[in-house]
Design a protein around this motif. Structure first.
Motif, mmCIF file in Angstrom:
data_model
loop_
_atom_site.group_PDB
_atom_site.id
_atom_site.type_symbol
_atom_site.label_atom_id
_atom_site.label_comp_id
_atom_site.label_asym_id
_atom_site.label_seq_id
_atom_site.Cartn_x
_atom_site.Cartn_y
_atom_site.Cartn_z
ATOM 1 N N GLY A 105 0.790 -1.227 0.000
ATOM 2 C CA GLY A 105 0.000 0.000 0.000
ATOM 3 C C GLY A 105 0.822 1.277 0.000
ATOM 4 N N PHE A 106 2.137 1.163 0.145
ATOM 5 C CA PHE A 106 2.996 2.348 0.199
ATOM 6 C C PHE A 106 3.183 2.983 -1.173
ATOM 7 C CE2 PHE A 106 7.185 4.132 -0.640
ATOM 8 C CZ PHE A 106 7.216 5.174 0.270
ATOM 9 N N CYS A 107 3.064 4.286 -1.208
ATOM 10 C CA CYS A 107 3.491 5.107 -2.343
ATOM 11 C C CYS A 107 3.724 6.502 -1.783
ATOM 12 C CB CYS A 107 2.426 5.140 -3.442
ATOM 13 S SG CYS A 107 2.964 6.074 -4.901
ATOM 14 N N PRO A 108 4.853 7.135 -2.124
ATOM 15 C CA PRO A 108 5.090 8.491 -1.622
ATOM 16 C C PRO A 108 3.925 9.424 -1.986
ATOM 17 C CG PRO A 108 7.067 7.638 -2.681
ATOM 18 C CD PRO A 108 5.965 6.673 -2.975
ATOM 19 N N GLU A 109 3.513 10.221 -1.041
ATOM 20 C CA GLU A 109 2.377 11.127 -1.255
ATOM 21 C C GLU A 109 2.586 12.039 -2.453
ATOM 22 O OE1 GLU A 109 -0.676 11.158 0.143
ATOM 23 O OE2 GLU A 109 -0.011 9.339 1.177
ATOM 24 N N ILE A 110 3.802 12.479 -2.661
ATOM 25 C CA ILE A 110 4.060 13.389 -3.786
ATOM 26 C C ILE A 110 3.878 12.677 -5.122
ATOM 27 C CG2 ILE A 110 6.569 13.041 -3.876
ATOM 28 C CD1 ILE A 110 6.644 16.182 -4.339
ATOM 29 N N VAL A 111 4.178 11.395 -5.186
ATOM 30 C CA VAL A 111 3.952 10.618 -6.410
ATOM 31 C C VAL A 111 2.453 10.476 -6.639
ATOM 32 C CG1 VAL A 111 4.266 8.379 -7.557
ATOM 33 C CG2 VAL A 111 6.165 9.416 -6.280
ATOM 34 N N LYS A 112 1.705 10.176 -5.583
ATOM 35 C CA LYS A 112 0.247 10.075 -5.711
ATOM 36 C C LYS A 112 -0.352 11.407 -6.169
ATOM 37 C CE LYS A 112 -0.575 8.168 -1.616
ATOM 38 N NZ LYS A 112 -1.266 7.457 -0.512
ATOM 39 N N LYS A 113 0.152 12.501 -5.611
ATOM 40 C CA LYS A 113 -0.358 13.822 -5.977
ATOM 41 C C LYS A 113 -0.212 14.063 -7.476
ATOM 42 C CE LYS A 113 0.455 18.736 -5.386
ATOM 43 N NZ LYS A 113 1.264 19.804 -4.876
ATOM 44 N N TYR A 114 0.985 13.820 -8.008
ATOM 45 C CA TYR A 114 1.215 14.103 -9.424
ATOM 46 C C TYR A 114 0.654 13.014 -10.338
ATOM 47 C CZ TYR A 114 3.382 18.438 -8.385
ATOM 48 O OH TYR A 114 3.569 19.725 -7.959
ATOM 49 N N ALA A 115 0.438 11.835 -9.824
ATOM 50 C CA ALA A 115 -0.268 10.806 -10.604
ATOM 51 C C ALA A 115 -1.687 11.291 -10.894
ATOM 52 C CB ALA A 115 -0.293 9.480 -9.849
ATOM 53 N N GLN A 116 -2.245 12.054 -9.971
ATOM 54 C CA GLN A 116 -3.586 12.623 -10.146
ATOM 55 C C GLN A 116 -3.557 13.899 -10.987
ATOM 56 O OE1 GLN A 116 -6.410 11.053 -8.941
ATOM 57 N NE2 GLN A 116 -4.894 9.477 -8.530
ATOM 58 N N GLU A 117 -2.590 14.760 -10.730
ATOM 59 C CA GLU A 117 -2.570 16.084 -11.357
ATOM 60 C C GLU A 117 -2.090 16.083 -12.803
ATOM 61 O OE1 GLU A 117 -0.650 19.086 -8.981
ATOM 62 O OE2 GLU A 117 -1.926 18.632 -7.257
ATOM 63 N N ASN A 118 -1.123 15.234 -13.129
ATOM 64 C CA ASN A 118 -0.633 15.186 -14.506
ATOM 65 C C ASN A 118 -1.741 14.628 -15.388
ATOM 66 O OD1 ASN A 118 1.814 16.190 -13.640
ATOM 67 N ND2 ASN A 118 2.867 14.231 -13.698
ATOM 68 N N THR A 119 -1.904 15.205 -16.558
ATOM 69 C CA THR A 119 -3.040 14.823 -17.397
ATOM 70 C C THR A 119 -2.597 14.250 -18.738
ATOM 71 O OG1 THR A 119 -3.228 17.037 -18.323
ATOM 72 C CG2 THR A 119 -4.554 16.557 -16.367
ATOM 73 N N TYR A 120 -3.416 13.337 -19.229
ATOM 74 C CA TYR A 120 -3.206 12.698 -20.527
ATOM 75 C C TYR A 120 -4.552 12.666 -21.235
ATOM 76 C CZ TYR A 120 1.078 11.456 -18.218
ATOM 77 O OH TYR A 120 2.263 11.536 -17.545
ATOM 78 N N ASP A 121 -4.504 12.670 -22.541
ATOM 79 C CA ASP A 121 -5.745 12.679 -23.317
ATOM 80 C C ASP A 121 -6.424 11.314 -23.306
ATOM 81 O OD1 ASP A 121 -5.858 15.461 -24.708
ATOM 82 O OD2 ASP A 121 -3.768 14.812 -24.783
ATOM 83 N N LEU A 122 -5.625 10.244 -23.245
ATOM 84 C CA LEU A 122 -6.210 8.914 -23.253
ATOM 85 C C LEU A 122 -5.204 7.883 -22.768
ATOM 86 C CD1 LEU A 122 -8.794 7.313 -24.032
ATOM 87 C CD2 LEU A 122 -7.777 7.012 -26.312
ATOM 88 N N TYR A 123 -5.729 6.927 -22.007
ATOM 89 C CA TYR A 123 -4.951 5.762 -21.573
ATOM 90 C C TYR A 123 -5.405 4.560 -22.385
ATOM 91 C CZ TYR A 123 -3.334 8.057 -17.282
ATOM 92 O OH TYR A 123 -2.729 8.880 -16.375
ATOM 93 N N PHE A 124 -4.451 3.754 -22.821
ATOM 94 C CA PHE A 124 -4.757 2.463 -23.413
ATOM 95 C C PHE A 124 -4.412 1.415 -22.359
ATOM 96 C CE2 PHE A 124 -3.921 4.726 -27.537
ATOM 97 C CZ PHE A 124 -5.243 4.695 -27.960
ATOM 98 N N LEU A 125 -5.432 0.848 -21.740
ATOM 99 C CA LEU A 125 -5.261 -0.184 -20.717
ATOM 100 C C LEU A 125 -5.124 -1.523 -21.430
ATOM 101 C CD1 LEU A 125 -5.279 -1.338 -17.847
ATOM 102 C CD2 LEU A 125 -7.784 -1.117 -17.856
ATOM 103 N N THR A 126 -3.932 -2.086 -21.380
ATOM 104 C CA THR A 126 -3.641 -3.319 -22.116
ATOM 105 C C THR A 126 -4.080 -4.546 -21.330
ATOM 106 O OG1 THR A 126 -1.373 -3.190 -21.281
ATOM 107 C CG2 THR A 126 -1.769 -2.353 -23.505
#
Length: 188
Positions: A105-126
């Motif tokens: 369950g560990f992930c640095p809070e700052i990584v979680k923050k930018y995982a949310q804030e950084n944006t992409y037009d589309l994800y291809f979930l393989t």
């Protein structure tokens, strides 16, 4: 620190190949970049893990932040050479999912923050319908369905736009091209 995890702004369409190991993400990223005459962002964690393995070391939770920083540095650098479209072979949300999976369950809070804030037009979930291939770094042949569900849940929780990509390599490539064409038409 925050500056190192933040995306640079751009008018480029940003696509992420995202999902469990051994599902064709890197092959799709390379093929799409070639087809659209643009660049792709390598999965930074692969080279990082290979370098540690050469020294007989394993990844630990202390490696999560350097991997995230390396991934974003690579993305921001490749963005400078992108031609209308940037193809990313992973992102910080994938880093977060793997971190939480491997480190209870560990992930640095700052990584979680930018995982949310950084944006992409589309994800291809393989999807996991390709044969799992060992390569010295991959280590989850028996958890593919569980990991796929975790990846999809993370996309849903973060309200990220995505399309599931299944089938042969050619079928996957066709799905990706169709979706990218729709995005390109919207930007004209």
């Amino acid at each position: 620190m925050e500056k190192k995890l933040k995306q640079h702004t751009s008018n480029c369409i940003k696509i992420v190949l995202y999902g469990p190991e051994s599902t064709g993400k890197s092959s799709l990223a390379k093929a799409l970049a070639k087809y659209y005459d643009t660049v792709y962002v390598d999965e930074f964690s692969r080279g990082y893990a290979e370098a540690k393995a050469e020294e007989n070391l394993k990844l630990t939770k202390a490696d999560v932040l350097p991997i995230a920083i390396g991934q974003m540095y690579s993305e921001n650098e490749q963005l400078k050479s992108a031609n209308r479209l940037l193809i990313c072979d992973t992102d910080l949300l994938e880093t977060q999912v793997y971190s939480q999976f491997y480190y209870n369950g560990f992930c640095p809070e700052i990584v979680k923050k930018y995982a949310q804030e950084n944006t992409y037009d589309l994800y291809f979930l393989t999807y996991i319908d390709l044969v799992w291939e060992a390569d010295g770094i991959r280590d989850q042949p028996n958890n593919r369905f569980h990991l796929f569900n975790r990846f999809e849940q993370a996309l849903n929780d973060a309200k990220k736009p995505y399309v599931i990509v299944k089938g042969s390599f050619e079928q996957r490539l066709t799905i990706c091209k169709t979706q990218i064409e729709k995005l390109l038409k919207k930007t004209h």
